[in-house]
Design an enzyme around this catalytic site. Structure first.
Site, PDB file in Angstrom:
ATOM      1  N   GLU A 128     145.672  -1.640 -45.299  1.00  0.00           N
ATOM      2  CA  GLU A 128     145.655  -2.610 -46.694  1.00  0.00           C
ATOM      3  C   GLU A 128     144.660  -2.992 -47.138  1.00  0.00           C
ATOM      4  O   GLU A 128     143.672  -1.832 -46.845  1.00  0.00           O
ATOM      5  CB  GLU A 128     146.539  -3.757 -46.004  1.00  0.00           C
ATOM      6  CG  GLU A 128     145.730  -4.670 -45.565  1.00  0.00           C
ATOM      7  CD  GLU A 128     146.374  -6.896 -45.180  1.00  0.00           C
ATOM      8  OE1 GLU A 128     146.692  -6.567 -46.255  1.00  0.00           O
ATOM      9  OE2 GLU A 128     145.117  -7.210 -44.452  1.00  0.00           O
ATOM     10  N   LYS A 146     146.950 -15.454 -42.910  1.00  0.00           N
ATOM     11  CA  LYS A 146     146.358 -15.757 -44.109  1.00  0.00           C
ATOM     12  C   LYS A 146     145.625 -16.517 -43.722  1.00  0.00           C
ATOM     13  O   LYS A 146     145.207 -18.157 -44.646  1.00  0.00           O
ATOM     14  CB  LYS A 146     147.179 -15.531 -45.366  1.00  0.00           C
ATOM     15  CG  LYS A 146     146.768 -15.910 -46.947  1.00  0.00           C
ATOM     16  CD  LYS A 146     147.747 -15.120 -47.725  1.00  0.00           C
ATOM     17  CE  LYS A 146     146.881 -15.490 -49.455  1.00  0.00           C
ATOM     18  NZ  LYS A 146     146.016 -14.027 -49.484  1.00  0.00           N
ATOM     19  N   LEU A 151     148.524  -8.593 -44.142  1.00  0.00           N
ATOM     20  CA  LEU A 151     149.329  -9.873 -44.456  1.00  0.00           C
ATOM     21  C   LEU A 151     150.597  -8.662 -45.285  1.00  0.00           C
ATOM     22  O   LEU A 151     150.393  -7.787 -46.097  1.00  0.00           O
ATOM     23  CB  LEU A 151     148.510  -9.724 -45.660  1.00  0.00           C
ATOM     24  CG  LEU A 151     148.838 -11.899 -46.465  1.00  0.00           C
ATOM     25  CD1 LEU A 151     148.269 -12.799 -44.971  1.00  0.00           C
ATOM     26  CD2 LEU A 151     148.155 -11.646 -47.837  1.00  0.00           C
ATOM     27  N   TYR A 188     145.508 -20.288 -46.045  1.00  0.00           N
ATOM     28  CA  TYR A 188     145.448 -20.656 -47.744  1.00  0.00           C
ATOM     29  C   TYR A 188     146.646 -20.056 -47.786  1.00  0.00           C
ATOM     30  O   TYR A 188     147.765 -18.667 -47.794  1.00  0.00           O
ATOM     31  CB  TYR A 188     144.130 -20.161 -47.694  1.00  0.00           C
ATOM     32  CG  TYR A 188     143.863 -18.601 -48.374  1.00  0.00           C
ATOM     33  CD1 TYR A 188     143.974 -18.244 -47.465  1.00  0.00           C
ATOM     34  CD2 TYR A 188     143.831 -18.624 -49.414  1.00  0.00           C
ATOM     35  CE1 TYR A 188     142.985 -16.489 -47.393  1.00  0.00           C
ATOM     36  CE2 TYR A 188     144.344 -17.008 -49.852  1.00  0.00           C
ATOM     37  CZ  TYR A 188     143.181 -15.587 -49.163  1.00  0.00           C
ATOM     38  OH  TYR A 188     142.800 -15.145 -48.844  1.00  0.00           O
TER      39      TYR A 188
HETATM   40  N1  PDD Z   1     145.155 -12.074 -51.784  1.00  0.00           N
HETATM   41  N2  PDD Z   1     146.648  -8.044 -48.445  1.00  0.00           N
HETATM   42  C1  PDD Z   1     145.453  -9.455 -48.389  1.00  0.00           C
HETATM   43  C2  PDD Z   1     144.436  -9.314 -47.019  1.00  0.00           C
HETATM   44  C3  PDD Z   1     145.176 -10.126 -49.062  1.00  0.00           C
HETATM   45  O1  PDD Z   1     144.301 -11.034 -49.615  1.00  0.00           O
HETATM   46  C4  PDD Z   1     145.818 -10.373 -50.942  1.00  0.00           C
HETATM   47  C5  PDD Z   1     146.327 -11.098 -51.257  1.00  0.00           C
HETATM   48  C6  PDD Z   1     147.328  -9.267 -50.525  1.00  0.00           C
HETATM   49  C7  PDD Z   1     148.439  -9.031 -51.459  1.00  0.00           C
HETATM   50  O2  PDD Z   1     149.339 -10.389 -51.202  1.00  0.00           O
HETATM   51  P1  PDD Z   1     149.938 -10.734 -52.469  1.00  0.00           P
HETATM   52  O3  PDD Z   1     150.947  -9.847 -52.793  1.00  0.00           O
HETATM   53  O4  PDD Z   1     150.558 -12.586 -51.580  1.00  0.00           O
HETATM   54  O5  PDD Z   1     149.219 -11.694 -52.762  1.00  0.00           O
HETATM   55  C8  PDD Z   1     147.295  -8.666 -48.767  1.00  0.00           C
HETATM   56  C9  PDD Z   1     145.153 -13.244 -52.662  1.00  0.00           C
HETATM   57  C10 PDD Z   1     145.053 -12.465 -53.980  1.00  0.00           C
HETATM   58  C11 PDD Z   1     143.472 -14.086 -52.447  1.00  0.00           C
HETATM   59  O6  PDD Z   1     143.163 -13.543 -50.811  1.00  0.00           O
HETATM   60  O7  PDD Z   1     142.504 -14.006 -53.611  1.00  0.00           O
END
Ligand code: PDD
Length: 284
Positions: A179, A146, A203, A31
């Site tokens: 993270e 992801k 991620l 996703y």
């Molecule tokens: N999640 N690390 C993880 C495990 C994440 O699920 C996310 C974002 C991030 C931050 O990535 P970005 O800056 O590209 O949003 C880091 C999204 C927002 C979610 O699962 O809803």
């Protein structure tokens, strides 16, 4: 609310997926979450590149070219009313008889796009920061994908919620920071921003990149390197980033104040730079 499912646009109430979808059965899919400001998708090319990386990681062919994705996403943005939205893209390996191995011949993937109103963090979180706990990062070794299979992240976030916290900060091998359960993490030590390098254990955040670009362009010193668990407790500031949270200050970690327990100057500067950047790049 209008969604996209396998070539059609429809109200969400009408959307149906067969129970044998491999996303439902195995969590076999990937996703993306893409913020939309003033009806324009933020860093679309970068999000689509990360989507391609995730699809490559699970050996699933991208069902659409970049321009086809652009058309679908713009149509969804147009058909939903908020000016600021977040797009959720979800692709699974499709519907097949239950067998762990990939279906032979391959079946059509399931492609789903949802738009939700984008609500940025409330004033209270901006003014006071958030509370976090550290927990053992017990996920697999491909956290750069992801994946929709988010059970470990769900359990880790829930542990934080049950401790009265907003996010879980993940520590590998009881040694180093990776993270957050759904965010990237930065520490500030003596004015220098510290964050782990992108690898298979985290991620590659799009917001993480924006923060590092803003730091570089505005003379905020930063180091991308392994951040030890021991460095978190002594940090002057801790920050969290994600597409939906933008940047937030972590003001309490494991029940103890971070720095003086208030959002610090590096947070204030980066938050302001992020807002200006959004305003200049997305709203004009
Ligand atoms: N999640 N690390 C993880 C495990 C994440 O699920 C996310 C974002 C991030 C931050 O990535 P970005 O800056 O590209 O949003 C880091 C999204 C927002 C979610 O699962 O809803």
């Amino acid at each position: 609310m209008t969604i996209y499912l396998n070539g059609d646009y429809m109200p969400i109430e009408e959307a149906r997926v067969p129970v044998l979808d491999r996303g439902f059965i195995f969590g076999d899919g990937v996703y993306e979450v893409i913020p939309v400001y003033s009806r324009r998708a933020f860093r679309l090319t970068e999000h689509l590149k990360r989507l391609q990386h995730s699809l490559d990681g699970i050996k699933l062919k991208n069902p659409h070219s970049e321009s086809e994705w652009g058309l679908i996403l713009n149509e969804i943005i147009k058909r939903n009313s908020p000016e600021d939205q977040y797009l959720y893209l979800h692709i699974t390996r499709g519907v097949a008889k239950r067998d762990h191995a990939f279906p032979v011949p391959p079946v059509a993937p399931t492609v789903f796009v949802l738009s939700n109103p984008l609500t940025t963090p409330p004033a209270d979180q901006l003014q006071n920061g958030i509370r976090c706990i550290t927990v053992a990062d017990n996920r697999w070794l491909r956290c750069d994908i992801k994946a929709i299979a988010l059970l470990p992240n769900v359990l880790l976030r829930q542990a934080a919620v049950e401790a009265g916290c907003a996010e879980a900060i993940l520590i590998r091998d009881d040694t180093f920071l990776t993270e957050g359960a759904a965010s990237n993490i930065f520490a500030v030590k003596n004015g220098t921003l510290l964050t782990p390098p992108k690898d298979n254990l985290m991620l590659p955040g799009i917001t993480y990149d924006v923060i590092l670009e803003l730091a570089a362009a505005n003379g905020i010193p930063f180091e991308v390197r392994k951040v030890m668990k021991s460095e978190l407790s002594g940090a002057n500031e801790l920050l969290l980033t994600s597409s939906t949270k933008e940047v937030l200050a972590i003001t309490s970690l494991d029940g103890k104040p971070v720095g003086n327990g208030k959002p610090g100057p590096v947070f204030a500067r980066l938050h302001q730079l992020y807002q200006t950047f959004k305003q200049d790049v997305m709203r004009k």
